[in-house]
Every structure is written in structure tokens, then in C-alpha cells.
Design an enzyme around this catalytic site. Structure first.
Site, PDB file in Angstrom:
ATOM      1  N   LEU A  57       0.845  -1.186   0.000  1.00 39.19           N
ATOM      2  CA  LEU A  57       0.000   0.000   0.000  1.00 39.19           C
ATOM      3  C   LEU A  57       0.884   1.241   0.000  1.00 39.19           C
ATOM      4  O   LEU A  57       1.568   1.531   0.984  1.00 39.19           O
ATOM      5  CB  LEU A  57      -0.917  -0.011   1.224  1.00 39.19           C
ATOM      6  CG  LEU A  57      -1.713  -1.299   1.440  1.00 39.19           C
ATOM      7  CD1 LEU A  57      -2.431  -1.264   2.787  1.00 39.19           C
ATOM      8  CD2 LEU A  57      -2.717  -1.517   0.307  1.00 39.19           C
ATOM      9  N   ASP A  58       0.862   1.968  -1.088  1.00 39.26           N
ATOM     10  CA  ASP A  58       1.770   3.106  -1.274  1.00 39.26           C
ATOM     11  C   ASP A  58       1.439   4.245  -0.310  1.00 39.26           C
ATOM     12  O   ASP A  58       0.280   4.639  -0.163  1.00 39.26           O
ATOM     13  CB  ASP A  58       1.656   3.609  -2.719  1.00 39.26           C
ATOM     14  CG  ASP A  58       2.555   4.792  -2.999  1.00 39.26           C
ATOM     15  OD1 ASP A  58       3.779   4.638  -2.885  1.00 39.26           O
ATOM     16  OD2 ASP A  58       2.020   5.875  -3.312  1.00 39.26           O
ATOM     17  N   ALA A  59       2.471   4.794   0.335  1.00 36.94           N
ATOM     18  CA  ALA A  59       2.413   6.039   1.112  1.00 36.94           C
ATOM     19  C   ALA A  59       1.109   6.189   1.891  1.00 36.94           C
ATOM     20  O   ALA A  59       0.345   7.137   1.692  1.00 36.94           O
ATOM     21  CB  ALA A  59       2.624   7.234   0.192  1.00 36.94           C
ATOM     22  N   GLU A  92       3.495   1.119   3.118  1.00 42.70           N
ATOM     23  CA  GLU A  92       4.637   2.034   3.059  1.00 42.70           C
ATOM     24  C   GLU A  92       4.240   3.293   3.816  1.00 42.70           C
ATOM     25  O   GLU A  92       3.188   3.881   3.560  1.00 42.70           O
ATOM     26  CB  GLU A  92       4.996   2.406   1.626  1.00 42.70           C
ATOM     27  CG  GLU A  92       6.239   3.296   1.567  1.00 42.70           C
ATOM     28  CD  GLU A  92       6.208   4.346   0.466  1.00 42.70           C
ATOM     29  OE1 GLU A  92       7.227   5.037   0.296  1.00 42.70           O
ATOM     30  OE2 GLU A  92       5.174   4.495  -0.204  1.00 42.70           O
ATOM     31  N   ASP A 149      14.000   3.621   8.229  1.00 44.51           N
ATOM     32  CA  ASP A 149      15.089   3.907   9.166  1.00 44.51           C
ATOM     33  C   ASP A 149      16.287   2.992   8.929  1.00 44.51           C
ATOM     34  O   ASP A 149      17.445   3.426   8.994  1.00 44.51           O
ATOM     35  CB  ASP A 149      14.613   3.731  10.608  1.00 44.51           C
ATOM     36  CG  ASP A 149      13.885   4.953  11.148  1.00 44.51           C
ATOM     37  OD1 ASP A 149      13.531   5.831  10.326  1.00 44.51           O
ATOM     38  OD2 ASP A 149      13.662   5.034  12.366  1.00 44.51           O
ATOM     39  N   HIS A 185      12.803   1.406  -5.343  1.00 35.34           N
ATOM     40  CA  HIS A 185      12.547   2.332  -6.452  1.00 35.34           C
ATOM     41  C   HIS A 185      12.628   3.781  -5.995  1.00 35.34           C
ATOM     42  O   HIS A 185      13.080   4.658  -6.746  1.00 35.34           O
ATOM     43  CB  HIS A 185      11.186   2.037  -7.077  1.00 35.34           C
ATOM     44  CG  HIS A 185      10.028   2.466  -6.237  1.00 35.34           C
ATOM     45  ND1 HIS A 185       9.458   1.659  -5.272  1.00 35.34           N
ATOM     46  CD2 HIS A 185       9.329   3.628  -6.208  1.00 35.34           C
ATOM     47  CE1 HIS A 185       8.469   2.299  -4.688  1.00 35.34           C
ATOM     48  NE2 HIS A 185       8.354   3.501  -5.235  1.00 35.34           N
ATOM     49  N   GLY A 201      15.433   5.829  -7.538  1.00 37.57           N
ATOM     50  CA  GLY A 201      14.816   6.653  -8.577  1.00 37.57           C
ATOM     51  C   GLY A 201      14.585   8.094  -8.190  1.00 37.57           C
ATOM     52  O   GLY A 201      14.445   8.953  -9.065  1.00 37.57           O
TER      53      GLY A 201
END
Length: 610
Positions: free
Chosen positions: A263-265, A301, A327, A394, A398
Site C-alpha cells: 500500500l503506497d504512502a 509504506e 530507518d 525504487h 529513482g
């Protein structure tokens, strides 16, 4: 837990296709079949809460359609499962029951058995497709990988994108191979004993091709995110926005046999309601587990260092399986590279690495100089498997201006030390594609938008992101196809002996982890730096045999004191010639008077049965 409402299209052989769309502010809604000879229109009937539904016996799998709102505005389906001609054109009816799955005996892998490999479908293989990934699965299995994590595949504009600009969450990117291609990949992975985790984005939507506001209040003015207006998870009509994304998650798990979602951000999923979106999402996933008889993993995330995400629901948490732990990456990166710009300013001391090994979060309720505030909670009692750690991913590659992998920042000897620091940690390890052999091509940020104003805004935004770092040079143009091509993996280890030796080193570390660190316990781990603050001692007392790992992170030889009375058997020395080392370790692997001389930037692993 709210009762869910089906959306999108559902085909049944006996009756045809049912269309369902949420459009609470529309007066009329029609499904226009663009592939029928006369562009037949099916008038949908309004139901409770602004849902519209209707049946077409004519619409079969492969049929293209648009929704016509109020007799005028024609738009693709927000819950489209296929966009064969891109984000601005008609949606396609998909029949999920027609795929011939062969994974009926697959039951998934538990979290503690995951060795995750993050990859981007467009740059991982020569074909830039799901089938291209399938062709590489034997190599990943040989390496010891047990799970792949696929960067987002929800339909985005054009053919080049990281995936976080997706605007059709239910549709599989057409240029990658569409729905059938993804199913082939998942089925092939399960045949090889490899789990599949899919990266999904529930915190924002991309700008180009985003027609959600034409249908309803998917966004709210209450908050803003780094990507614009926030999705509406707690404002008026939010029940139906939540339903949209719950249905999306369940579709991936149920219809595509995905084993878990990254799950992004999630810190940008803004919800002040009594039951947070993430908790309810976990509850729906748990319900599906009970129905399907197999586990599903939700991995968050987040940059908040908050154990509430992974604590059990009964204890006031959201119950997710795991979360990324930045961390640990930052502690390793700063010690290995010396970089201290931007968010790295909060890291760089040996004690940071020790604290991360013992307590997970470094910032666990203490003040962050970079953020100018106190952050984090105590994660000491949470099982180590709940934290996903890496040396590269990434974002960390990136989002550098030139997309440099750590391969270009440190020596090959240090690459081996770094690999050991996270593959031998108690946490769930994740590799980033190509790192196992020291891929030299960068991983840059790339897009293929059609709106020139948007392209210029992306270029400007990228430059502003780099202002906190002392990076030199000019950022590559994200819109350029050259930028995309520069980011492709070369898979050059088969022709490069140095790269092959590094890959074999990774393979050996992974095998060692699988055989000894089956489910490591932080409470039975001893971690400390010696008096030089250059050699990290990492000892596992809860394994059989016991592991004794020493990491020299300095550029000079270091003599370090071992504990008395240990009968040690050498398992691995990173300076061995077979790993591309100098071979000088042969005279130094046997401790003398309780002391051991470690070559510069080296890792030594012993086992002890006493």
C-alpha cells in the site's frame, strides 16, 4: 464493517454483462457500446446512494463501452478492468472466469519466508511485459527469491511510467499485457513457488486521464497531498469512495490470485473516521481469507514510524501484516556512503544501526532534526518479520537526481557488506531489481504524458525535489524515451565475471538465511559496535547453529575482539576470491587469542554450537 457494493462490469455466460457505476449527481446514465454496429446504448436505472445499473445481453467479453452522463458527456468506466487504447478511450468488458488457472494447490507463503524482489515490469525485461518477467522467473528462483513485488500496473497514460500516475485502478496496463498477461505471470510465479505482491496506490490519482470528478465526489477539499487534492475517505459520500477502493483490493486478491498488496504512502491516506480506511481494508481482506482458505498480506509504506498500522485490531491497531522500514535503509546508506544531505541528516552514526537492529524504529518518539518535530512509536515488541528492509528500492534509487544505484556509490566490497547487513538482519528482506549482480544502469524517473503543460510541471517538480540535496549535474528529462531506455536492466552478469561473483554471493547469503534464520527473534539478537566503532557484531543466540556475523564498514583493516570461549566455524568470508575478493582472508579467518583481523569493507560469518 460496511457491506460492499459491486461496481464495474460483470459478465455471465447465460445473461450477458451487468454495468454498475456510482454517479450520485447524474440525472441519467447510459452504457454506450462503442463496438456495436449502431453504438447501442443501455439505459441504466438509478438505485440507492447514486448507483446506476443495467444489463446488456449483447455485451460480451471484449466489448468496448463508455458511460454517457446526462445525455452528453461520454467517459470511460471509473472501475474499468481494461483500457486497450489508453486512458482517454473506451473501456473493455473482461471475463475473469475464463482464465485457466493451474495454481489450485497454491496456499501462499507466510511472511517470515519471504525474500522479496521489487521489480518494474517496463524496465525489468527486454520485452517490457508480464511475459518478459515470466521468462526471467527461473533466474529469480535460482537466486532464492520467494516473492516478487510488482510496481503499480494500474492503467496510466502512455507506455512509460513508474505506475504511480495510474488513473484506472481496476485496469491492468495495456502495454504490459493487460489482464491476461498479469494472470499468466501470477500463475507462473505460483508454479515456481513464488508469491506475488502488487503495489497499489490508494492515496492519490494521476492527473492525465483522471475523470473521476465527472462521476462523483471522489476527492475532498479538506486536505491536500503532495500530489494535489486528497481522495475522499472521510467527507460527505466517502462511504462509496471507500467501497471503490475496497472492491479494488479484493479484485486483485480474488480475481488475479495476488498474494499481497503493498500500500503506497499510507501516511497520505487521510481519514479521521472512527474506523480508519486501512483497518476496514484489513477486515475485508480477512473476510476474503476465510472465504478462500488462504492468507493475504497487506504491507504498508509509511514514513510515520507508527506501530498502530501493524498492531492487532483488538489492541487498537489496523492489523496490517507489515510495513516498510526506511530507518534501517537510511542507517545503512549513510554509514556506507557518508551522504548526509536531505533526510539523511538524521542518520549516519553507528548507534543508529544498532538501535534499528534491536528496536526497529530509530525515531521511536524522539526529535527529528530534519523534520523539526518528534516522530515515531516504540516497535521493540513487534515481531521482526513485520518490517520490510532493503538497501535499495525504487524510491531511494529513482528519487536521486541521476537515479544512481548504490553500485556506483560504493566499492564492490562494500556492496557485499551492505547485502549482509539486511539479508542477515532479523527483518523481512527486499532486493531491488538488478542489485544482486550490481546493475550499472540507473533507475530514473520517467513518464509519457501527452499534455505539454503537465510534462513541464513534472520537470519543474522534479527539480524542486532535489533542492535539499547537494547532487551535481542536470536531471534527465522524465518525458524522454532515452530516460526510460537508460533505466532498463542489462542482465549482464552472465557475461561479466565480477557481476556473476556478486550474484553468487547474494545467492549464498539468501541460502544461509533460509537455512538458519528461519524466524529470527529480536530479543535473542545481540548487536553492538566494538571500540573502534567500525566493526558491527551481530550475534543470534536463538538459532541452531548460532550465527556470529562481523561487519567491517571502514576502509581500513580492523582488529576486533571476539567473545571468550567461542568455538567458531567459518561459514563465509566476503574477501574470499570466489566472491571477487583479494583472497587475503585465508590466514586471518582463525581467531588469535580471541581477536580477529578483518580486511577493509568485509563481512565474516561464523557458526557456533556452544
Amino acid at each position: 464493517m460496511a457491506i460492499l457494493r459491486e461496481i464495474g462490469t460483470k459478465y455471465t455466460k447465460d445473461s450477458g454483462t451487468t454495468f454498475t457505476v456510482w454517479a450520485p449527481e447524474a440525472d441519467t446514465v447510459e452504457a454506450v457500446l462503442t463496438t456495436s454496429k449502431d453504438k447501442a446504448a443501455v439505459t441504466l436505472q438509478r438505485e440507492a446512494f447514486g448507483y446506476w445499473t443495467g444489463l446488456s445481453e449483447e455485451a460480451a467479453p471484449g466489448a468496448r463501452y463508455l458511460y454517457r452522463l446526462n445525455g452528453e458527456l461520454e467517459r470511460p468506466d471509473p472501475a474499468s478492468q481494461s483500457q486497450p487504447e489508453g486512458v482517454h478511450e473506451a473501456s473493455e468488458v473482461v471475463d475473469h472466469s475464463s482464465f485457466a488457472w493451474t495454481d489450485e494447490n497454491w496456499k501462499g507463503l507466510p511472511l517470515e519466508q519471504l525474500i522479496i524482489y521489487e521489480l518494474h515490469v517496463g524496465t525489468f525485461s527486454e520485452e517490457s511485459t508480464f511475459d518478459g518477467v515470466i521468462n526471467k522467473l527461473p533466474e529469480l528462483k535460482d537466486l532464492g527469491i520467494t516473492a516478487i513485488e510488482i510496481m503499480p500496473v494500474a492503467q496510466f497514460p502512455g507506455s512509460r511510467n513508474w505506475g504511480y500516475d495510474g488513473v484506472f485502478p481496476f485496469a491492468v496496463q495495456n502495454s504490459y499485457g493487460g489482464p491476461e498477461g498479469l494472470k499468466r505471470l501470477v500463475d507462473a510465479c505460483h508454479k515456481e513457488g513464488i508469491s506475488v505482491i502488487l503495489d497499489v496506490v490508494y492515496n492519490h490519482m494521476g492527473p492525465e486521464g483522471n475523470y473521476l470528478n465527472d462521476f462523483g465526489p471522489y476527492f475532498t477539499d479538506k486536505y491536500n497531498t503532495p500530489w494535489g487534492k486528497a481522495l475522499n475517505f472521510d467527507d460527505a459520500h466517502s462511504d462509496h469512495v471507500r467501497n471503490f477502493f475496497f472492491q479494488n483490493a479484493l479484485m486483485w486478491l480474488r480475481d488475479y490470485h495476488i498474494d499481497g498488496l503493498r500500500l503506497d504512502a499510507v501516511h497520505a491516506i487521510l481519514d479521521t473516521g472512527a474506523r480508519h480506511f486501512l483497518q476496514e481494508l484489513q477486515e475485508h481482506a480477512q473476510q476474503l481469507e476465510e472465504q478462500q482458505g488462504r492468507p493475504y498480506l497487506l504491507i504498508a509504506e509509511t514514513d510515520l514510524n507508527d506501530v498502530r498500522l501493524i498492531n492487532p485490531i483488538a489492541q487498537g491497531g489496523y492489523g496490517l501484516a507489515a510495513q516498510w522500514m526506511d530507518d534501517y535503509h537510511h542507517a545503512i546508506h549513510t554509514l556506507a556512503t557518508g551522504e548526509k544531505d536531505g533526510y539523511y541528516a538524521d542518520f549516519g552514526k553507528p548507534e543508529h544501526l544498532v538501535k534499528a537492529l534491536k528496536h526497529s524504529f530509530i525515531y521511536n518518539g524522539i526529535y527529528s532534526e530534519y523534520r523539526k518535530r518528534t516522530i515515531g512509536s516504540d516497535a521493540t515488541s513487534n515481531p521482526a518479520k513485520q518490517f520490510v528492509v532493503c538497501a535499495q528500492n525504487h524510491d531511494q534509487v529513482g528519487n536521486r537526481m541521476l537515479g544512481e544505484r548504490i553500485t556506483s556509490l560504493v566499492s564492490t566490497d562494500m556492496l557485499k557488506v551492505i547485502a549482509g547487513l539486511y539479508l542477515l538482519s532479523p527483518y523481512t528482506p527486499m532486493l531491488f531489481m538488478g542489485e544482486e549482480y550490481g546493475e550499472e544502469n540507473p533507475f530514473l524517473f520517467f513518464v509519457s504524458h501527452t499534455d505539454e503543460d503537465l510534462v513541464e510541471a513534472v520537470r519543474k517538480g522534479r527539480k524542486e525535489e532535489f533542492s535539499a540535496f547537494a547532487w551535481q549535474g542536470e536531471a534527465p528529462d522524465p518525458q524522454s524515451e532515452k530516460t526510460f531506455n537508460q533505466s532498463r536492466l542489462q542482465h549482464s552478469y552472465k557475461k561479466n565475471e565480477d557481476q556473476n561473483q556478486l550474484r553468487e554471493f547474494y545467492k549464498t547469503l539468501i541460502q544461509l538465511r533460509k537455512s538458519i534464520l528461519v524466524n529470527p527473534d529480536k530479543s535473542q539478537l545481540e548487536a553492538y559496535f566494538d571500540d573502534t566503532e567500525s566493526v558491527l557484531h551481530l550475534n543470534y543466540s536463538g538459532t541452531n547453529p548460532k550465527l556470529r556475523c562481523l561487519f567491517n564498514i571502514s576502509k581500513q583493516p580492523q582488529e576486533t575482539q571476539l567473545q571468550n570461549g567461542q568455538q567458531l566455524e567459518l561459514l563465509l568470508h566476503s574477501a574470499d576470491a570466489r566472491w571477487g575478493g583479494s583472497g587475503e582472508e585465508s590466514a586471518d579467518t582463525r581467531p588469535q587469542n580471541g581477536k580477529l583481523l578483518l580486511p577493509p569493507e568485509s563481512l565474516v560469518i561464523f557458526q557456533s554450537r556452544t
